[in-house]
Design a protein around this motif. Structure first.
Motif, short mmCIF file in Angstrom:
data_model
loop_
_atom_site.label_atom_id
_atom_site.label_comp_id
_atom_site.label_asym_id
_atom_site.label_seq_id
_atom_site.Cartn_x
_atom_site.Cartn_y
_atom_site.Cartn_z
N ALA A 1 -9.22 -0.51 -34.54
CA ALA A 1 -8.09 -1.42 -34.03
C ALA A 1 -7.57 -2.45 -35.17
O ALA A 1 -6.36 -2.66 -35.00
CB ALA A 1 -8.98 -2.47 -33.11
N LYS A 2 -8.38 -3.01 -36.23
CA LYS A 2 -7.77 -3.60 -37.15
C LYS A 2 -7.02 -2.88 -38.18
O LYS A 2 -5.84 -3.27 -38.37
CB LYS A 2 -8.97 -4.23 -38.06
CG LYS A 2 -9.80 -5.31 -37.29
CD LYS A 2 -10.93 -6.05 -38.05
CE LYS A 2 -11.69 -7.08 -37.51
NZ LYS A 2 -12.61 -7.76 -38.12
N ALA A 3 -7.26 -1.66 -38.41
CA ALA A 3 -6.38 -0.67 -39.26
C ALA A 3 -5.18 -0.44 -38.51
O ALA A 3 -4.21 -0.56 -39.06
CB ALA A 3 -7.33 0.65 -39.70
N GLU A 4 -5.30 -0.26 -37.18
CA GLU A 4 -3.99 0.11 -36.46
C GLU A 4 -3.20 -1.19 -36.31
O GLU A 4 -1.98 -1.07 -36.57
CB GLU A 4 -4.26 0.43 -35.02
CG GLU A 4 -3.27 0.72 -34.14
CD GLU A 4 -2.23 2.03 -34.52
OE1 GLU A 4 -1.40 2.31 -34.32
OE2 GLU A 4 -3.03 2.94 -35.30
N GLU A 5 -3.86 -2.50 -36.40
CA GLU A 5 -3.09 -3.52 -36.44
C GLU A 5 -2.34 -3.80 -37.82
O GLU A 5 -1.28 -4.07 -38.05
CB GLU A 5 -3.98 -4.65 -36.21
CG GLU A 5 -3.17 -6.13 -36.31
CD GLU A 5 -4.11 -7.28 -35.89
OE1 GLU A 5 -3.73 -8.26 -36.19
OE2 GLU A 5 -5.39 -7.00 -35.85
N ARG A 6 -3.17 -3.25 -39.13
CA ARG A 6 -2.45 -3.54 -40.39
C ARG A 6 -1.37 -2.61 -40.39
O ARG A 6 -0.32 -2.70 -41.01
CB ARG A 6 -3.53 -3.24 -41.26
CG ARG A 6 -4.58 -4.18 -41.51
CD ARG A 6 -5.43 -4.40 -42.75
NE ARG A 6 -6.24 -3.13 -42.74
CZ ARG A 6 -7.35 -2.93 -42.23
NH1 ARG A 6 -7.99 -4.05 -41.80
NH2 ARG A 6 -8.07 -1.93 -42.35
N ARG A 7 -1.59 -1.29 -39.83
CA ARG A 7 -0.42 -0.35 -40.03
C ARG A 7 0.89 -0.81 -39.19
O ARG A 7 1.74 -0.49 -39.91
CB ARG A 7 -0.95 1.03 -39.54
CG ARG A 7 -0.05 2.31 -39.71
CD ARG A 7 -0.29 3.37 -38.93
NE ARG A 7 -0.37 3.17 -37.24
CZ ARG A 7 0.76 3.42 -36.79
NH1 ARG A 7 1.86 3.67 -37.34
NH2 ARG A 7 0.89 3.09 -35.59
N ALA A 8 0.52 -1.23 -38.08
CA ALA A 8 1.56 -1.76 -37.36
C ALA A 8 2.52 -2.83 -38.07
O ALA A 8 3.76 -2.79 -38.15
CB ALA A 8 1.15 -2.21 -36.09
N MET A 9 1.84 -3.73 -38.56
CA MET A 9 2.32 -4.80 -39.47
C MET A 9 3.14 -4.23 -40.67
O MET A 9 4.06 -4.70 -41.09
CB MET A 9 1.26 -5.86 -39.96
CG MET A 9 0.73 -6.61 -38.71
SD MET A 9 -0.60 -7.84 -39.40
CE MET A 9 0.41 -8.83 -40.41
N ALA A 10 2.44 -3.13 -41.38
CA ALA A 10 3.18 -2.56 -42.21
C ALA A 10 4.52 -1.74 -42.14
O ALA A 10 5.53 -2.01 -42.53
CB ALA A 10 2.15 -1.62 -43.17
N VAL A 11 4.53 -1.29 -41.06
CA VAL A 11 5.54 -0.60 -40.43
C VAL A 11 6.69 -1.67 -39.97
O VAL A 11 7.98 -1.30 -40.47
CB VAL A 11 5.17 0.34 -38.90
CG1 VAL A 11 6.47 0.69 -38.45
CG2 VAL A 11 4.32 1.60 -39.45
N ALA A 12 6.20 -2.72 -39.34
CA ALA A 12 7.35 -3.57 -39.17
C ALA A 12 7.69 -4.23 -40.22
O ALA A 12 8.76 -4.62 -40.46
CB ALA A 12 6.54 -4.67 -38.40
#
Length: 328
Positions: free
Chosen positions: A250-261
């Protein structure tokens, strides 16, 4: 005339027969004779009084005869009062006889109180003489090493006559024994120690005084069976690892989403800057034309500007790799 006399005689006989039936019901002569023959002195007036008080005389006389034959001095008033209170006279008398034969002190008032409290006083006397064995359901507990053990125990109890009124029943005994088994297994350092000495469970549980406040006295607790169950510790560790994995995902997905944003935001900024550059470049010819008209820019200056543009384009084309090398 003769027919009238015969009819009157028949009616008289029927009336006499009905009167005798009613009299025999009101005054139970046969029951009175039985009591006298058994040595119990009960007056006809007492039997009639029982009828009038809506007390079946046999429910009083027969238990009175039994108590007299057993050598227990009881009075009809005691039995009548207990019957009117809703008690079972025959069961109370049988319990008194059994207690007397077993040399257990049990007064009539105490037996009547036990019976009125809803307990089977005769069964209590029998359990007091012959202890009862009750078996606990399967009790699951986990030792400190994480291994689950499933145990069953047989509890030998004896009724405590003095605590029957207000005392807890067999369900409380079973619940307390189960709690003691769980506590004892849970305090063991290893399940192997429990399997090696299962009698330690019964000793520990028996020493806790689990029969306090109950209508029974615990004589012994015997462990009937101990089975090895699941490895709860390993399952808990596996569940914890799975939970940690999900948290990390979940944390990795959160970081990936932040990077994409963030990338999308930077791309939007670049596009905005490029649009501003294009807009600025579109204003260059207008500015040069204005400079030509006002005399601020000469033809030589313009030619020098064009040469600089050509030189810049040439350098860019030289610095750009060929298409074949780019594909490679």
């Amino acid at each position: 005339m003769l027919q009238d006399l015969a009819g009157s005689g028949i009616i008289l006989l029927i009336a006499v027969a009905l009167g005798l039936l009613i009299l025999s019901w009101i005054v139970p002569i046969r029951l009175w004779v039985t009591a006298i023959a058994s040595g119990v002195r009960v007056g006809l007036g007492s039997l009639v009084g029982m009828r009038l008080r809506k007390i079946p005389p046999p429910r009083i006389v027969y238990p009175l005869i039994s108590s007299y034959k057993a050598g227990l001095p009881l009075h009809t008033n005691e039995l009548e009062s207990h019957f009117l209170a809703g008690g079972d006279v025959e069961r109370v008398v049988n319990a008194l006889i059994s207690a007397d034969k077993a040399q257990i002190e049990l007064p009539f008032r105490q037996a009547a109180a036990i019976d009125l409290a809803g307990r089977d006083v005769l069964d209590a006397v029998q359990v007091s003489v012959n202890p009862r064995v009750i078996q606990t359901p399967k009790v699951a507990a986990m030792a400190k090493d994480g291994i689950q053990l499933i145990a069953t125990a047989r509890v030998t109890v004896r009724a405590n006559i003095n605590r029957l009124v207000g005392g807890a029943g067999e369900e409380t005994i079973l619940a307390r024994v189960g709690e003691g088994i769980v506590s004892t297994i849970g305090s063991a350092s290893s399940h192997k120690a429990v399997l090696e000495n299962p009698d330690n469970i019964s000793k520990t549980v028996l020493a806790k005084g689990l029969d306090s406040g109950t209508a029974f006295e615990i004589l012994s607790i015997d462990i009937a069976d101990v089975d090895v169950g699941k490895n709860i510790g390993a399952e808990l560790q596996t569940d914890q690892a799975e939970a940690d994995k999900r948290i990390a995902q979940a944390k990795a997905e959160e970081r990936r989403a932040m990077a994409v944003a963030s990338e999308q935001e930077n791309r939007a900024l670049v596009e905005q800057m490029q649009a501003e550059v294009v807009k600025a470049e579109a204003e260059v010819p207008l500015a040069m034309a204005e400079a030509f008209r006002e005399g601020n820019l000469g033809i030589m200056d313009y030619m020098k500007y064009r040469n600089i543009q050509s030189d810049t384009q040439m350098r860019r084309s030289i610095a750009k790799p060929p298409e074949g090398d780019k594909d490679a």
